[in-house]
Design an enzyme around this catalytic site. Structure first.
Site, PDB file in Angstrom:
ATOM      1  N   GLU A  62       0.787  -1.040  -0.089  1.00 19.57           N
ATOM      2  CA  GLU A  62       0.149   0.008   0.082  1.00 19.57           C
ATOM      3  C   GLU A  62       0.985   1.310   0.015  1.00 19.57           C
ATOM      4  O   GLU A  62       0.528   2.272  -0.824  1.00 19.57           O
ATOM      5  CB  GLU A  62      -0.838  -0.095   1.251  1.00 19.57           C
ATOM      6  CG  GLU A  62      -1.855  -1.277   1.348  1.00 19.57           C
ATOM      7  CD  GLU A  62      -1.369  -2.306   2.322  1.00 19.57           C
ATOM      8  OE1 GLU A  62      -2.170  -3.086   2.722  1.00 19.57           O
ATOM      9  OE2 GLU A  62      -0.074  -2.618   1.998  1.00 19.57           O
ATOM     10  N   SER A 180      22.013 -45.074  -4.271  1.00 18.79           N
ATOM     11  CA  SER A 180      20.935 -44.600  -4.341  1.00 18.79           C
ATOM     12  C   SER A 180      21.068 -43.323  -5.617  1.00 18.79           C
ATOM     13  O   SER A 180      20.106 -42.809  -5.616  1.00 18.79           O
ATOM     14  CB  SER A 180      20.350 -43.853  -3.174  1.00 18.79           C
ATOM     15  OG  SER A 180      21.378 -42.791  -2.775  1.00 18.79           O
TER      16      SER A 180
END
Length: 354
Positions: A62, A180
């Protein structure tokens, strides 16, 4: 002065709110403050000024719009302020926006989402008390979407928690021998790094930190660090070795010497963290789920079958199908050969805390 060209129809308040939402998206997705945009309209509907919040310590949307209007030489007395979030009514790093609008002589304020923060709320009441007409709820769904994780974080009084999983099709995160890298594709990993750059903190357990030696950084496709690096949080009592990759470039390293997920979130809330990404491992993921502290799940699923090896999830204490943790799928996105699923956790799913 108006930003609307001669002969072009002045925007409606809904048009102005859409513009305010667009402006708000320019603000940072991370940090303690919300994304907010604002547009000032004169009584005929022409645009007088625009603004958005650029991050903690900067002018709120604002005030930025009022400053923009002043730089254009526009008179905002009697103007309508269209704002995505209710103007604040407290003094923090900056002053109250409600008072700034009143002092400027704004006659009407249109809000998308009321401010749920009890510290900052009350702006609408203050404006009405000063004789300003206030309307709330315009494009509320869009306004809530703009606020992202900030909104549920404030509503729940803790950081919003996203649990990330990267698994094979049968739910494994590594092969039986422990290897992994990599189950998911390069496309998925780049996507995951982009999401890391949009959170405030990444959380792993000490087991993951010691075994996988992750860096927990957010990098672009070229391998360079993103401008924003989340906090790197290790949960547990064991120390991170001096030579660990977590000691290298990236976000600040934080050690949460506890095994209680609620204590981890309380520690991060004190640091104004709004969005947490829990990345591993299985024990930590299960602990957050059992505590009822996971809000959404991001699952990267690769079309790979391992048949054995560690599971993506530790023990949830589920003995029967009726005790399963239920999720609602929100989106499914193909990523190269993989699939990325976003799901929210059913708040009524049985856990230790519910």
């Amino acid at each position: 002065m108006s930003s609307i060209e001669t002969g072009v129809r002045a925007p409606s308040e809904a048009d102005a709110m859409r513009r305010a939402l667009e402006l708000g998206r320019r603000g940072p997705a991370t940090g303690p403050n919300p994304r907010v945009g604002a547009v000032l309209l004169d009584p005929s509907g022409d645009v007088l000024g625009e603004g958005w919040h650029r991050g903690a310590g900067t002018a709120h949307a604002e005030v930025a719009a009022l400053t923009d209007a002043a730089e254009r030489g526009a008179d905002v007395r009697g103007a309508t302020a269209v704002v995505t979030l209710e103007p604040c009514n407290h003094t923090g790093r900056t002053g109250p926006c409600s008072e700034a609008l009143i002092a400027a002589g704004v006659g009407r304020v249109v809000v998308s989402v009321p401010d749920p923060n009890p510290v900052a709320a009350g702006g609408a009441e203050r404006l009405r008390a000063a004789g300003v007409d206030v309307e709330t709820g315009l494009l509320a769904d869009e306004g809530r979407a703009l606020l992202g994780a900030w909104l549920p974080s404030v509503e729940r009084g803790r950081p919003f928690v996203t649990l990330k999983l990267a698994t094979s099709l049968d739910g494994r995160i590594a092969a039986a021998d422990g290897s992994s890298r990599w189950i998911t594709s390069d496309v998925s990993r780049r996507h995951a790094h982009d999401l890391r750059s949009e959170v405030d903190a990444i959380v792993v357990g000490t087991g993951t930190a010691l075994v996988d030696d992750p860096s927990l950084t957010a990098r672009n496709a070229a391998g360079e660090l993103h401008g924003h690096q989340p906090l790197r949080v290790v949960v547990g009592h064991r120390d991170v070795p001096d030579g660990a990759r977590l000691r290298g470039p990236g976000g600040e390293l934080v050690q949460a010497r506890t095994h209680d997920p609620a204590e981890v979130l309380a520690l991060l809330a004190e640091r104004e963290v709004r969005h947490v990404l829990v990345e591993g491992g299985p024990t930590l993921a299960a602990a957050f789920l059992r505590a009822g502290l996971v809000d959404e799940v991001h699952a990267y699923v690769a079309p790979v079958l391992l048949g054995s090896g560690p599971s993506a999830m530790g023990d949830l204490g589920v003995a029967t199908i009726g005790g399963a943790v239920r999720l609602t799928t929100r989106s499914v996105l193909p990523l190269g050969p993989d699939v990325f699923v976003v799901a929210t956790v059913d708040p009524h799913s049985p856990t230790e805390e519910h």
